[in-house]
Enzyme design. Structure first.
Site, mmCIF file in Angstrom:
data_model
loop_
_atom_site.group_PDB
_atom_site.id
_atom_site.type_symbol
_atom_site.label_atom_id
_atom_site.label_comp_id
_atom_site.label_asym_id
_atom_site.label_seq_id
_atom_site.Cartn_x
_atom_site.Cartn_y
_atom_site.Cartn_z
ATOM 1 N N LYS A 185 0.913 -1.134 0.004
ATOM 2 C CA LYS A 185 -0.103 -0.024 -0.030
ATOM 3 C C LYS A 185 0.671 1.084 -0.131
ATOM 4 O O LYS A 185 1.961 1.428 0.758
ATOM 5 C CB LYS A 185 -0.717 -0.060 1.104
ATOM 6 C CG LYS A 185 -1.976 1.028 1.292
ATOM 7 C CD LYS A 185 -2.905 0.924 2.605
ATOM 8 C CE LYS A 185 -4.227 1.779 2.600
ATOM 9 N NZ LYS A 185 -4.715 1.771 3.789
ATOM 10 N N SER B 259 -9.661 1.919 2.913
ATOM 11 C CA SER B 259 -8.790 2.450 1.945
ATOM 12 C C SER B 259 -7.836 1.809 1.347
ATOM 13 O O SER B 259 -7.379 2.136 0.357
ATOM 14 C CB SER B 259 -7.849 3.724 2.744
ATOM 15 O OG SER B 259 -7.288 3.102 3.883
ATOM 16 N N SER C 145 -9.851 -0.343 6.912
ATOM 17 C CA SER C 145 -9.231 -0.277 5.708
ATOM 18 C C SER C 145 -8.611 -1.401 5.057
ATOM 19 O O SER C 145 -8.275 -1.489 3.945
ATOM 20 C CB SER C 145 -8.290 1.165 5.787
ATOM 21 O OG SER C 145 -9.021 2.192 5.567
#
Ligand SMILES: [Zn+2]
Lengths: 483, 481
Positions: free
Chosen positions: A77, A152, A176
């Protein structure tokens, strides 16, 4: 080959049936083929990937002790710092940022010779539940390109589901990791707060953030957790305790397991199909000899407001450093210091980030601190106590990961409140610092549904075992989207 | 005319003497090239986390102990949020609620009167960097500003006093006493001029006997003890003038102008600044264990006041001498060690305060930085007593030891400085003096007795001081009789 799991590929690597370079090339071929549609990555790191793959092949040939993730392509990420590799947090304010250091977990994976494919898209600074808040583009759900992948960590979940990596790292502040895993039909594990070092994770809300695996099955989640868990003296909030081998908890048994089904997350606002899938999952557990009972968590109704005070408060302070002075974007309209600050932040941050900075600044302001921030801390304690009570009766708790399956792109973009509510089942877990895993448990309208299993603090083993046993009795995790 | 009472409280910042910074392992060394003692943590790179320097906590605890504070079982760090380019994270890690230690005091002595000043709190925080502006003294209006993060993250200890100080002189004495204590226990080099010890003051006045405080102003930029006294004197005077003319004091921050010796109000909204303090989520609470505090206690040397009292009593020294000898732990140790090996402490004290102190001053050295031991001094003083060298020669010997670091005996031998005790050798010198000074000899013989001293002086000179004066006189008289 790129649709296999890490543990499957590990066996093939050990048996010299395939090389890491071949796996890596297959993954990049898939990226080339599908990335235009999925848009999971902000940056690709093919050169570094191939370099590690070659190193890994060398190590495998030499027959040394080969760790399970050696030579396995992993997506990271884009809110985790990678030395010399652009790290943006999907924000324009960090468009040109090259970190001078590696995050602890990045370093750990590099030492194992895992193969970093690239940096995945997220909602800017991890603030959001759909990746629509990315400063660059929205990632698409591989199951239906018109829907969001969740967020996210939407880029990591979509890349995993689309076989654009073998496994991935996400971060979870209010859901997330788990919510995008649920939306994309993959496994997502948020570890206990303090189990995985946060050093190098660009902070959103420091007391809630935790890094964790997004994988194709529970076994991979355990393997990746093994690789990243453990005390780090660079992170004062990481907990100094021995880390078990999570692979040992992959036992196919749920006999006499006491399971609490959270009734507060099975009522209003939860889709009927989702409820049905969770009830079915409960029956699967019962068929294995588990005892499932309903449990009420009365404080959960305060979880979302509590979260939207604490997380923005911390974020407003964490994000102050993006001021145009030292790194990242600096406005060209900078006649003096104050205007340099104003314009840099005005141009660099997206609207959701600005909204949360304003909320956070407000709740910490003199005169409001007690009414909002302090009260939220008290509510947080009550939520923790609700969990403590529940874990006296139950080994694990289960609930839907999200109230619905993936929603349409744009559907909630102008309705932040409804967007915030899509994390209603995951947020309490962060507030209490507990481990939880989301795994596929059914479909609605062709989109995956996620089952959330919550464990007590540092009870990752129990949580993983329950998830593994469930997975062995179902084959939801074997379903793959057709792109 | 109203009699006014002045109320002063001080807020002191002391840089702690640690090797590394408060929350990272960068060096705290002063004077390095700009931005060389920096790392991702102290430049506030995205994703970094602070790790507390245990040595800094220990030094603050040590201070809290000598300031008679209560050390809190749990104290926490907090973020003080404000934007400024010398603050890389745009928040300072400090302590707000739950500081490290509270409720202490220091006893000071002002013009012979003892007074107790309360300490509200002692807490830890990190220092900011340094800005250099081009084209203006301040950032507003500067063509460009450069920032040096070397100092960023240096451990700072904040000490806040109760509003117990009643005059600018008391404030100055308090600062001097505090400096002495901090230096003495080795937690801070405490040089106001260099900024390792800084002080801001809150000052207000009220009619004598009133129990409500007047409106206070905060005075900043006092960079020496003298400045503390001058600034508070000036501000006290300003308050009186304003109030006596029926005016009102505005709560504000004022800067001391060292040259004009006045304070200048800043048109800042300082008092309206909202720092949005909240607990630092990246750090765990400080919970010092009892055993650790006890261990720290053991490292605390005898404090200067107590030591001075003991020196006065045990070594029969004057108060002034005892105070001088306890000005630093090194001098005190030197004296005490010397006194162990030499039985006349007053004489040892005189040598330390005289020749030795003069040498240190002239060369800008401290006693612990020179190659000279208390044992050597004791040995030299013993040789004076034995008559091996004269007091005058000893001065030469001492200078030579300090210059070369050699042994006492070697220097005496090398320079041929031993006293001449052989009578015939002395008589040879005397014969020469008598021959060369017929006028004075005649005068003496005619009854002018004091002229003998002139002749003794000549003997001393000719022998380079190596003859004992009374022996020279005795042999001279014998030769001239
Ligand atoms: Zn540093």
């Amino acid at each position: 080959m790129n649709s296999l799991t890490a543990h499957e590929l590990h066996q093939l690597l050990l048996n010299k049936k395939v090389s890491s370079v071949e796996i890596t090339e297959a993954v990049f071929k898939q990226i080339e083929k599908n990335e235009d549609k999925v848009k999971a990555y902000v940056s690709l790191t093919k050169e570094k990937a191939l370099k590690n793959a070659e190193e890994a092949d060398k190590r495998i040939r030499s027959g040394e002790n080969i760790p399970p993730l050696c030579g396995i392509p992993i997506a990271i990420k884009d809110n985790m710092c990678t030395k010399g590799t652009r790290t943006t947090c999907s924000s324009k304010i960090l468009n040109n940022y090259l970190p001078p250091y590696d995050a602890t977990i990045v370093k750990k994976l590099d030492d194992l010779l895992a193969v970093p494919t690239g940096k995945t898209n997220l909602d800017e600074f991890a603030m959001g539940s759909s990746t629509e808040n990315s400063g660059y583009f929205t990632t698409k759900n591989p199951w239906d390109l018109k829907t969001v992948p969740g967020g996210s960590s939407g880029g990591s979940a979509a890349a995993t589901a689309a076989d654009e990596c073998i496994l991935a790292l996400g971060s979870d502040t209010g859901g997330s990791i788990r919510q995008p895993a649920s939306f994309c039909g993959v496994v997502g594990l948020k570890p206990t707060y303090g189990l995985v070092s946060r050093y190098g994770l660009i902070a959103f809300a420091s007391s809630l953030d935790q890094i964790g695996p997004i994988t194709k099955d529970v076994t991979d989640a355990a393997l990746l957790l093994n690789a990243i868990a453990g005390y780090d003296q660079k992170d004062s909030t990481s907990v100094n305790r021995p880390v078990p081998n999570y692979q040992n908890s992959l036992v196919n048994s749920a006999d006499k397991l006491r399971i609490g089904l959270i009734s507060d997350l099975m009522g209003k606002g939860i889709d009927e199909d989702v409820k049905k899938a969770i009830k079915t999952a409960a029956r699967v557990f019962e068929s294995m000899g588990a005892i499932v009972e309903e449990v009420s968590m009365p404080t959960f109704e305060y979880a979302v407001p509590t979260y939207y005070i604490i997380a923005p408060a911390e974020a407003s302070s964490n994000l102050a450093r993006f001021d145009g002075v030292k790194f990242g974007h600096r406005s060209k309209e900078a006649p003096d210091l104050i205007n340099m600050y104003y314009n840099t932040r005005k141009e660099g941050f997206g609207s959701e980030v600005k909204r949360r900075i304003m909320i956070g600044t407000y709740v910490l302001s003199a005169g409001y601190y007690d009414a909002f921030y302090l009260k939220a801390l008290k509510a947080r304690t009550l939520i923790k106590q609700d969990f403590e009570k529940a874990f006296k009766r139950f080994d694990i708790l289960i609930s839907p990961t999200a109230p619905s399956v993936a929603f349409k792109i744009g559907e909630k973009a102008n309705d932040p409140l409804s967007m915030y509510l899509s994390d209603i089942a995951t947020i309490p877990v962060n507030l209490a610092g507990l481990p939880a895993i989301s795994l596929p448990c059914g479909f609605s309208k062709g989109l995956p549904i996620g089952l959330q299993i919550i464990g007590d603090a540092f009870a990752e083993e129990k949580t993983l075992q329950a998830a593994f046993a469930y997975e062995q009795h179902t084959d939801w995790h074997k379903k793959r989207p057709k792109l | 005319m109203t009699n006014w009472e002045t109320i002063i409280g001080l807020e002191i910042h002391a840089q702690l003497l640690t090797e590394s910074k408060m929350f990272c392992s960068c060096s705290t060394k002063f004077g390095a090239k700009p931005n060389t003692n920096i790392c991702p943590v102290c430049t506030g790179q995205p994703g970094v986390l602070p790790v507390t320097n245990k040595k800094a906590i220990a030094l603050a605890i040590k201070t809290a102990i000598i300031l008679n504070c209560k050390i809190e079982k749990t104290s926490i760090f907090a973020r003080k949020n404000y934007f400024y380019p010398d603050l890389p994270k745009d928040f300072q890690i400090s302590q707000y609620e739950l500081p490290l230690a509270v409720n202490g005091f220091i006893d000071i002595e002002v013009e012979g009167v003892k007074k107790r000043i309360g300490i509200t709190r002692v807490h830890l925080e990190e220092d900011a960097g340094k800005l250099v502006h081009k084209g203006s003294a301040r950032i507003m209006g500067a063509g460009e500003s450069l920032v040096d993060y070397n100092r960023t993250g240096t451990p700072l200890m904040e000490i806040v006093t109760e509003p117990d100080i009643r005059s600018s002189l008391e404030a100055k004495v308090f600062m001097e006493t505090l400096q002495h204590l901090l230096q003495f226990i080795g937690v801070c080099d405490a040089k106001m001029e260099e900024g390792s010890l800084r002080c801001d003051a809150n000052i207000s006045i009220r009619p004598e006997g009133a129990n409500k405080f007047g409106t206070k102003t905060e005075v900043k930029n006092m960079n020496s003890f003298r400045a503390v006294a001058k600034a508070l004197e000036a501000e006290e005077k300003r308050h009186k003038e304003v109030l006596q003319e029926g005016g009102k004091i505005i709560q504000e921050t004022r800067f001391f102008d060292d040259i004009a010796e006045t304070t200048i109000g800043m048109r800042s909204k300082e008092s309206a600044h909202d720092y949005r303090y909240f607990p630092e989520p990246d750090l765990v609470p400080i919970e010092p264990e009892h055993a650790w505090i006890e261990e720290i206690k053991k490292t605390i040397v005898e404090l200067p006041t107590k030591k001075a009292e003991r020196f006065e009593k045990d070594f029969e020294l004057s108060k002034a001498d005892a105070e001088f000898l306890t000005s630093t732990p090194a001098i005190a140790d030197f004296f005490e060690n010397c006194a162990k090996h030499y039985s006349k402490p007053k004489i040892a004290a005189n040598w330390i305060m005289g020749d030795l102190a003069a040498y240190l001053n002239a060369n800008n050295l401290t006693i612990d930085k020179i190659d000279f031991s208390p044992l050597k001094l004791a040995e030299m003083l013993g040789l004076i007593d034995k008559g091996t060298i004269s007091g005058k020669i000893a001065k030469i010997v001492l200078a030579e030891i300090l210059k070369t670091g050699k042994n006492v005996q070697d220097i005496i031998k090398d320079l041929g400085l031993t006293q001449i005790s052989d009578e015939s050798e002395i008589n040879n010198i005397i014969d020469e003096i008598i021959n060369n000074n017929p006028k004075q000899v005649a005068e003496f013989k005619s009854g002018k007795d004091p002229v003998i001293m002139f002749l003794v002086g000549q003997v001393m000179k000719a022998s380079k001081g190596r003859v004992k004066p009374d022996m020279a006189q005795e042999l001279l008289r014998r030769a001239l009789s």
